[in-house]
Design a protein around this motif. Structure first.
Motif, mmCIF file in Angstrom:
data_model
loop_
_atom_site.group_PDB
_atom_site.id
_atom_site.type_symbol
_atom_site.label_atom_id
_atom_site.label_comp_id
_atom_site.label_asym_id
_atom_site.label_seq_id
_atom_site.Cartn_x
_atom_site.Cartn_y
_atom_site.Cartn_z
ATOM 1 N N PRO A 63 1.690 -11.303 10.544
ATOM 2 C CA PRO A 63 0.408 -11.057 11.193
ATOM 3 C C PRO A 63 -0.680 -10.613 10.217
ATOM 4 O O PRO A 63 -1.860 -10.853 10.450
ATOM 5 C CB PRO A 63 0.708 -9.967 12.215
ATOM 6 N N ASP A 64 -0.277 -9.953 9.093
ATOM 7 C CA ASP A 64 -1.255 -9.455 8.124
ATOM 8 C C ASP A 64 -0.527 -8.984 6.871
ATOM 9 O O ASP A 64 0.701 -9.039 6.793
ATOM 10 C CB ASP A 64 -2.096 -8.318 8.718
ATOM 11 N N SER A 65 -1.285 -8.528 5.882
ATOM 12 C CA SER A 65 -0.717 -8.076 4.611
ATOM 13 C C SER A 65 0.202 -6.869 4.780
ATOM 14 O O SER A 65 1.234 -6.768 4.115
ATOM 15 C CB SER A 65 -1.834 -7.716 3.629
ATOM 16 N N ALA A 66 -0.177 -5.948 5.652
ATOM 17 C CA ALA A 66 0.644 -4.748 5.855
ATOM 18 C C ALA A 66 2.051 -5.117 6.323
ATOM 19 O O ALA A 66 3.028 -4.459 5.965
ATOM 20 C CB ALA A 66 -0.023 -3.816 6.862
ATOM 21 N N ALA A 67 2.168 -6.192 7.094
ATOM 22 C CA ALA A 67 3.484 -6.622 7.577
ATOM 23 C C ALA A 67 4.365 -7.121 6.436
ATOM 24 O O ALA A 67 5.576 -6.924 6.457
ATOM 25 C CB ALA A 67 3.323 -7.707 8.641
ATOM 26 N N ILE A 68 3.762 -7.746 5.428
ATOM 27 C CA ILE A 68 4.549 -8.181 4.270
ATOM 28 C C ILE A 68 5.104 -6.972 3.533
ATOM 29 O O ILE A 68 6.283 -6.923 3.183
ATOM 30 C CB ILE A 68 3.702 -9.059 3.324
#
Length: 121
Positions: A63-68
């Motif tokens: 969903p976004d960078s934080a999820a990676i």
């Protein structure tokens, strides 16, 4: 959900499977995907194996960078287990990740998004 600069991100990881390790690689990937299906932040994960050419392709939608970053924190032991049986041949990232994701990550290919959407089921 409409695409924005911070969401979503698609990763395509091409892995070269170590000769003689196909069964071990498959087992490690199955454990890893089962774990992230239960606990990970990915919206989707698909893995394809070309045994004849000893190649595997993993597609992961975040969903976004934080999820990676969250995935790396949660899944490190599973990632290490998979990497005992392969090496990354090419890592492509589609989207615009935050700088902390690109920092040590260094994808081989980084392609910015033009437009898109993710359909909620």
């Amino acid at each position: 959900m409409r695409s924005t600069r911070h969401a979503p991100l698609l990763l395509h990881n091409t892995m070269r499977i170590t000769e003689g390790h196909v069964a071990e690689f498959r087992a490690a990937v199955e454990r890893a995907v089962a774990f992230v299906e239960e606990h990970g932040p990915q919206l989707a994960v698909q893995v394809f194996v070309d045994e004849e050419h000893l190649l595997a392709h993993s597609f992961q939608l975040y969903p976004d960078s934080a999820a990676i970053v969250r995935h790396w924190e949660l899944s490190d032991p599973y990632i290490a287990d998979v990497m005992e049986h392969c090496e990354v041949e090419r890592l492509a990232m589609y989207g615009e990740p935050e700088q902390d994701v690109v920092g040590d990550f260094r994808p081989d290919v980084l392609v910015p998004r033009l437009i898109g959407f993710v359909r909620e089921t």
